[in-house]
Design a protein around this motif. Structure first.
Motif, PDB file in Angstrom:
ATOM      1  N   TRP A 101      47.181  81.115  13.775  1.00 54.38           N
ATOM      2  CA  TRP A 101      48.308  80.235  13.476  1.00 54.38           C
ATOM      3  C   TRP A 101      47.823  79.052  12.641  1.00 54.38           C
ATOM      4  CZ3 TRP A 101      53.339  80.437  16.053  1.00 54.38           C
ATOM      5  CH2 TRP A 101      53.475  81.547  16.904  1.00 54.38           C
ATOM      6  N   ASN A 121      53.264  80.765  12.556  1.00 52.47           N
ATOM      7  CA  ASN A 121      52.603  82.043  12.735  1.00 52.47           C
ATOM      8  C   ASN A 121      52.152  82.569  11.379  1.00 52.47           C
ATOM      9  OD1 ASN A 121      51.743  84.594  13.364  1.00 52.47           O
ATOM     10  ND2 ASN A 121      53.756  85.357  14.034  1.00 52.47           N
ATOM     11  N   ALA A 130      60.179  91.181  19.808  1.00 51.76           N
ATOM     12  CA  ALA A 130      58.976  90.739  19.103  1.00 51.76           C
ATOM     13  C   ALA A 130      59.262  90.460  17.634  1.00 51.76           C
ATOM     14  CB  ALA A 130      57.867  91.788  19.221  1.00 51.76           C
ATOM     15  N   GLY A 131      58.736  89.334  17.155  1.00 56.44           N
ATOM     16  CA  GLY A 131      58.720  89.046  15.728  1.00 56.44           C
ATOM     17  C   GLY A 131      60.062  88.796  15.080  1.00 56.44           C
ATOM     18  N   GLU A 179      51.863  89.746  11.485  1.00 52.27           N
ATOM     19  CA  GLU A 179      52.512  90.503  12.547  1.00 52.27           C
ATOM     20  C   GLU A 179      52.723  89.569  13.727  1.00 52.27           C
ATOM     21  OE1 GLU A 179      48.403  92.330  14.455  1.00 52.27           O
ATOM     22  OE2 GLU A 179      49.638  93.549  13.118  1.00 52.27           O
ATOM     23  N   PRO A 180      53.544  89.993  14.721  1.00 52.36           N
ATOM     24  CA  PRO A 180      53.728  89.148  15.893  1.00 52.36           C
ATOM     25  C   PRO A 180      52.379  88.798  16.529  1.00 52.36           C
ATOM     26  CG  PRO A 180      55.360  90.893  15.896  1.00 52.36           C
ATOM     27  CD  PRO A 180      54.401  91.190  14.756  1.00 52.36           C
ATOM     28  N   ALA A 181      52.268  87.549  17.010  1.00 54.03           N
ATOM     29  CA  ALA A 181      50.981  87.039  17.481  1.00 54.03           C
ATOM     30  C   ALA A 181      50.984  86.915  19.003  1.00 54.03           C
ATOM     31  CB  ALA A 181      50.713  85.683  16.862  1.00 54.03           C
ATOM     32  N   THR A 182      49.782  86.931  19.577  1.00 53.52           N
ATOM     33  CA  THR A 182      49.616  86.712  21.006  1.00 53.52           C
ATOM     34  C   THR A 182      48.410  85.823  21.227  1.00 53.52           C
ATOM     35  OG1 THR A 182      48.249  88.691  21.246  1.00 53.52           O
ATOM     36  CG2 THR A 182      50.612  88.947  21.655  1.00 53.52           C
ATOM     37  N   ALA A 211      54.739  86.158  20.762  1.00 49.74           N
ATOM     38  CA  ALA A 211      55.036  87.388  20.027  1.00 49.74           C
ATOM     39  C   ALA A 211      56.457  87.414  19.483  1.00 49.74           C
ATOM     40  CB  ALA A 211      54.798  88.605  20.928  1.00 49.74           C
ATOM     41  N   SER A 212      57.337  86.591  20.052  1.00 49.34           N
ATOM     42  CA  SER A 212      58.721  86.573  19.569  1.00 49.34           C
ATOM     43  C   SER A 212      58.880  85.800  18.262  1.00 49.34           C
ATOM     44  CB  SER A 212      59.652  85.980  20.639  1.00 49.34           C
ATOM     45  OG  SER A 212      59.500  84.569  20.741  1.00 49.34           O
ATOM     46  N   ASN A 258      52.449  84.931  26.080  1.00 51.70           N
ATOM     47  CA  ASN A 258      52.280  85.920  25.019  1.00 51.70           C
ATOM     48  C   ASN A 258      53.613  86.476  24.544  1.00 51.70           C
ATOM     49  OD1 ASN A 258      49.549  86.000  24.365  1.00 51.70           O
ATOM     50  ND2 ASN A 258      49.054  87.294  26.125  1.00 51.70           N
ATOM     51  N   ARG A 259      54.551  86.667  25.469  1.00 51.11           N
ATOM     52  CA  ARG A 259      55.869  87.146  25.045  1.00 51.11           C
ATOM     53  C   ARG A 259      56.563  86.118  24.158  1.00 51.11           C
ATOM     54  NH1 ARG A 259      55.785  89.326  30.356  1.00 51.11           N
ATOM     55  NH2 ARG A 259      56.893  87.532  31.221  1.00 51.11           N
TER      56      ARG A 259
END
Length: 202
Positions: free
Chosen positions: A163, A193, A98-99, A197-200, A125-126, A121-122
Motif C-alpha cells: 500500500w 491500495n 473483494a476488490g 489485486e485485492p490486498a491482505t 481485501a474489499s 483481512n476481509r
C-alpha cells in the motif's frame, strides 16, 4: 459490547450522534472522485449521507438495527435515498466482496484483534486496486482510551504491505468527542491500495 448491547444503546437514546459527518472523513475524502464506498460501523448514517450527497454509492454497515432504521429514515425521500444500502452485519464475521470499494471508511470502529487478522483481512481485501482505506481512531494518549483488545490505526498501518500510505498522523479533533469522553486528538490513516489485486495483511 455485543450486537444486542449496541442496539440497546441506540434504543435508549433518541439520538446518539450529532448528525454531522466525522471531521476526518470530510477532511480526507472531500477531494476523492466518487465511486463505491463502504461505511464501516455507520451508526445513524451521517457519514453515509455525506458521501451519497457527493455522488458516492454507499454500503452502510452496522450491527445495530435501530441505528440503521434511523439512517434509512433520514435518507427517505431525499435525492440520495437510492444511493445508500443500509446493511446489518457483524464485520467481525461477515463476508465482504473483494476488490470492489473505492473507499473503505473506518471511523472509530472497534475491530477486535483476531489471531490471523481474519476480519481485518476481509476489510483490506474489499478495497479495490487504487482504492482508499481511511481509518480514524482516538489517540491512545487521550484519557480513557484503551485499545487492548482492538486494532489501532498504527497497527493497521504496520500491516499494509503493498500500500501507499498518504497520511499517518495524530491531529486535534475538529469537533468535541462524544459526551462524557475526553477525546481531544485523532490518529488518522489514509492509504491507497497500490497492488494490482485485492490486498491482505501479512
Amino acid at each position: 459490547m455485543n450486537t444486542e448491547s449496541w442496539d440497546e444503546m441506540y434504543r435508549g437514546r433518541p439520538q446518539v450522534f450529532s448528525g454531522e459527518p466525522n471531521g476526518v472523513l470530510v477532511a480526507e475524502a472531500a477531494g476523492l472522485a466518487p465511486g463505491e464506498a463502504l461505511d464501516v460501523g455507520c451508526g445513524e448514517g451521517a457519514d453515509a449521507m455525506w458521501l451519497a450527497h457527493r455522488g458516492w454509492r454507499v454500503t452502510a454497515v452496522d450491527v445495530a438495527e435501530t441505528a440503521l432504521r434511523r439512517g434509512a429514515a433520514a435518507a427517505h425521500g431525499s435525492d440520495v435515498a437510492g444511493r445508500v444500502a443500509w446493511t446489518r452485519a457483524d464485520l467481525s464475521t461477515a463476508a465482504l466482496p473483494a476488490g470492489v470499494f473505492d473507499l473503505v471508511s473506518v471511523q472509530y470502529f472497534p475491530l477486535r484483534h483476531q489471531p490471523e487478522h481474519e476480519a481485518l483481512n476481509r476489510l483490506l481485501a474489499s478495497v479495490a486496486p487504487g482504492g482508499t482505506l481511511l481509518v480514524a481512531g482516538h489517540d491512545p494518549g487521550d484519557e480513557g482510551v484503551d485499545y487492548a483488545d482492538y486494532y489501532r490505526p498504527d497497527e493497521i498501518a504496520g500491516l499494509l504491505d503493498g500500500w501507499t500510505i498518504l497520511v499517518h498522523e495524530s491531529r486535534p479533533r475538529t469537533r468535541p468527542g462524544p459526551e462524557g469522553t475526553h477525546h481531544t486528538r485523532d490518529v488518522v490513516l489514509r492509504a491507497v491500495n497500490s497492488a494490482g489485486e485485492p490486498a491482505t495483511a501479512p
